[in-house]
Enzyme design. Structure first.
Site, PDB file in Angstrom:
ATOM      1  N   ASP A 199       0.830  -1.199   0.000  1.00  0.00           N
ATOM      2  CA  ASP A 199       0.000   0.000   0.000  1.00  0.00           C
ATOM      3  C   ASP A 199       0.867   1.253   0.000  1.00  0.00           C
ATOM      4  O   ASP A 199       2.010   1.233   0.450  1.00  0.00           O
ATOM      5  CB  ASP A 199      -0.884   0.028   1.252  1.00  0.00           C
ATOM      6  CG  ASP A 199      -2.161  -0.774   1.081  1.00  0.00           C
ATOM      7  OD1 ASP A 199      -2.446  -1.199  -0.043  1.00  0.00           O
ATOM      8  OD2 ASP A 199      -2.863  -0.959   2.090  1.00  0.00           O
ATOM      9  N   LYS A 221      -3.744   3.127  -3.237  1.00  0.00           N
ATOM     10  CA  LYS A 221      -5.090   3.669  -3.459  1.00  0.00           C
ATOM     11  C   LYS A 221      -5.007   5.147  -3.110  1.00  0.00           C
ATOM     12  O   LYS A 221      -5.124   5.540  -1.953  1.00  0.00           O
ATOM     13  CB  LYS A 221      -6.113   2.944  -2.603  1.00  0.00           C
ATOM     14  CG  LYS A 221      -6.260   1.479  -2.973  1.00  0.00           C
ATOM     15  CD  LYS A 221      -7.333   0.791  -2.158  1.00  0.00           C
ATOM     16  CE  LYS A 221      -7.483  -0.662  -2.585  1.00  0.00           C
ATOM     17  NZ  LYS A 221      -8.512  -1.375  -1.811  1.00  0.00           N
TER      18      LYS A 221
END
Length: 409
Positions: A199, A221
């Site tokens: 991430d 994201k």
């Protein structure tokens, strides 16, 4: 014939499961050694008129048998191993002599030269036991032990598994961003990985430490920007695991705190792939702490509530009871709420929260880019705009904002 001290000790691993072990003395030495003996499955008998509270608790829980008296001849009978550690030199000498007669390996805490066995400095890391002996220098033994165990844990000492392993995935919580705040287990699994799916909010600096053969997949994201769909992440975990790779899903914070970790675990379970979850330090607690804000404080806040702010209060998809939250007197921590904080603050005030309630926004918490912006519910929306606060930022609402101290850099 040379003196015994000139010969090195012969190292051996004792398998004590179900075998009688006698410990003479219930003081600090016993308190330190007993847990390892219990963990080894030994049938431990403690002989001592008194014991430390921790040792007494072990006896009360049934982990050891406690004979509450001083040592008497015959206490070591039928023992495979003995630890002599009383404050009485005469009792130690007599117990040691009995061990010699009965051919029982015996450690003496008061006189290593009179013992027939020495306790090494011992450490463990994921199935590996490290035991170090340096003769009469226990501090050196401990230092060597610590260096080896730390190297195994952080991956600086390479010890790859040689046997073929089944498909396996680790969902690792990387903490709030500072690479030093990942757990020891998480860092070790990262060092053993063949594939890392990372991430944006994970500890990115750790990726630079990975060996060249490790494949790193960007699963960032980015708010208002590009992102890797959750289904694509799930498929990547499954495909690489089925290819026989050791896969680490490196996530920011904790996998199960707004991290979709359970969705990934469920997808892996449906594909028949085992996974382990390594908890991480949640940003909901660690980032306020890094900014000098306690989420609880005696006389100020007896509870704290963590809420996702990615959906506005008036959005029909919202699952948060903002009316009830406004009535709480404790601390409210909001994650993923920077762009919705104006609507959130308005909802809290509408439902009864005082407009002057303190608010702190901590951006990029625990990293070199960390900064803190203070406001109130009445002013926080403008403060975000004026200071150009951007995600990731943790928002703390409540009186604890005013009782903190400046963090130590």
């Amino acid at each position: 014939m040379p003196e015994p001290a000139e010969h090195p000790a012969y190292p051996v691993g004792l398998r004590l499961t179900g075998r009688r072990v006698v410990v003479i003395g219930g003081g600090q030495v016993a308190q330190r050694r007993l847990p390892a003996l219990v963990a080894a499955g030994a049938d431990v008998t403690l002989v001592s008129p008194s014991a430390t509270p921790s040792v007494e608790a072990m006896a009360e829980s049934g982990e050891i048998t406690w004979t509450r008296r001083r040592y008497e001849d015959g206490d070591i009978a039928d023992a495979w191993y003995a630890l002599v550690a009383t404050s009485d030199p005469d009792a130690n000498a007599r117990a040691s002599a009995e061990a010699e007669r009965t051919k029982t390996w015996c450690v003496r805490s008061d006189d290593a030269e009179a013992a027939t066995a020495w306790t090494p400095a011992t450490g463990r890391s994921e199935g590996v036991t490290v035991a170090v002996l340096t003769g009469r220098d226990p501090r050196r033994s401990a230092a060597v032990r610590d260096a080896i165990v730390e190297g195994l844990r952080d991956g600086s000492i390479a010890a790859p598994h040689r046997r073929t392993r089944a498909p396996f995935v680790a969902l690792v919580g990387g903490g709030p961003g500072d690479p030093d705040l990942i757990t020891v287990r998480g860092r070790r699994l990262l060092a053993e990985a063949d594939v890392v799916i990372a991430d944006r909010l994970g500890p990115r600096d750790l990726l630079d430490e990975l060996p060249p053969h490790v494949e790193v997949i960007d699963a960032a994201k980015i708010p208002y920007g590009r992102f890797m769909a959750q289904e694509a992440i799930n498929n990547a975990l499954i495909e690489h695991a089925k290819a026989g790779k050791s896969v680490v899903r490196l996530k920011g914070g904790d996998p199960f705190v707004f991290g979709r970790g359970m969705e990934e675990a469920q997808a892996l379970a449906a594909a028949g792939i085992p996974c382990t979850v390594v908890p991480g330090i949640s940003s909901s607690i660690s980032v306020p702490s890094a900014a000098g804000i306690p989420v609880t404080h005696r006389g100020v806040a007896h509870e704290f509530t963590v809420v996702s702010g990615h959906v506005a209060p008036d959005d029909p998809r919202s699952l948060v009871d903002w009316q009830s939250l406004a009535k709480l007197t404790g601390t409210l921590v909001i994650l993923m709420g920077v762009d919705k904080i104006g609507a959130i603050a308005a909802a809290l005030v509408t439902h009864g929260k005082a407009p002057e309630t303190p608010v702190a926004l901590v951006q990029e918490g625990t990293t070199a880019a960390q900064r803190r912006v203070d406001a109130t519910l009445a002013t926080v929306a403008e403060a975000v705009r004026a200071n150009e606060v951007r995600p990731p930022a943790v928002i703390v609402i409540g009186d604890v904002v005013g009782v903190g101290v400046p963090p130590i850099k």
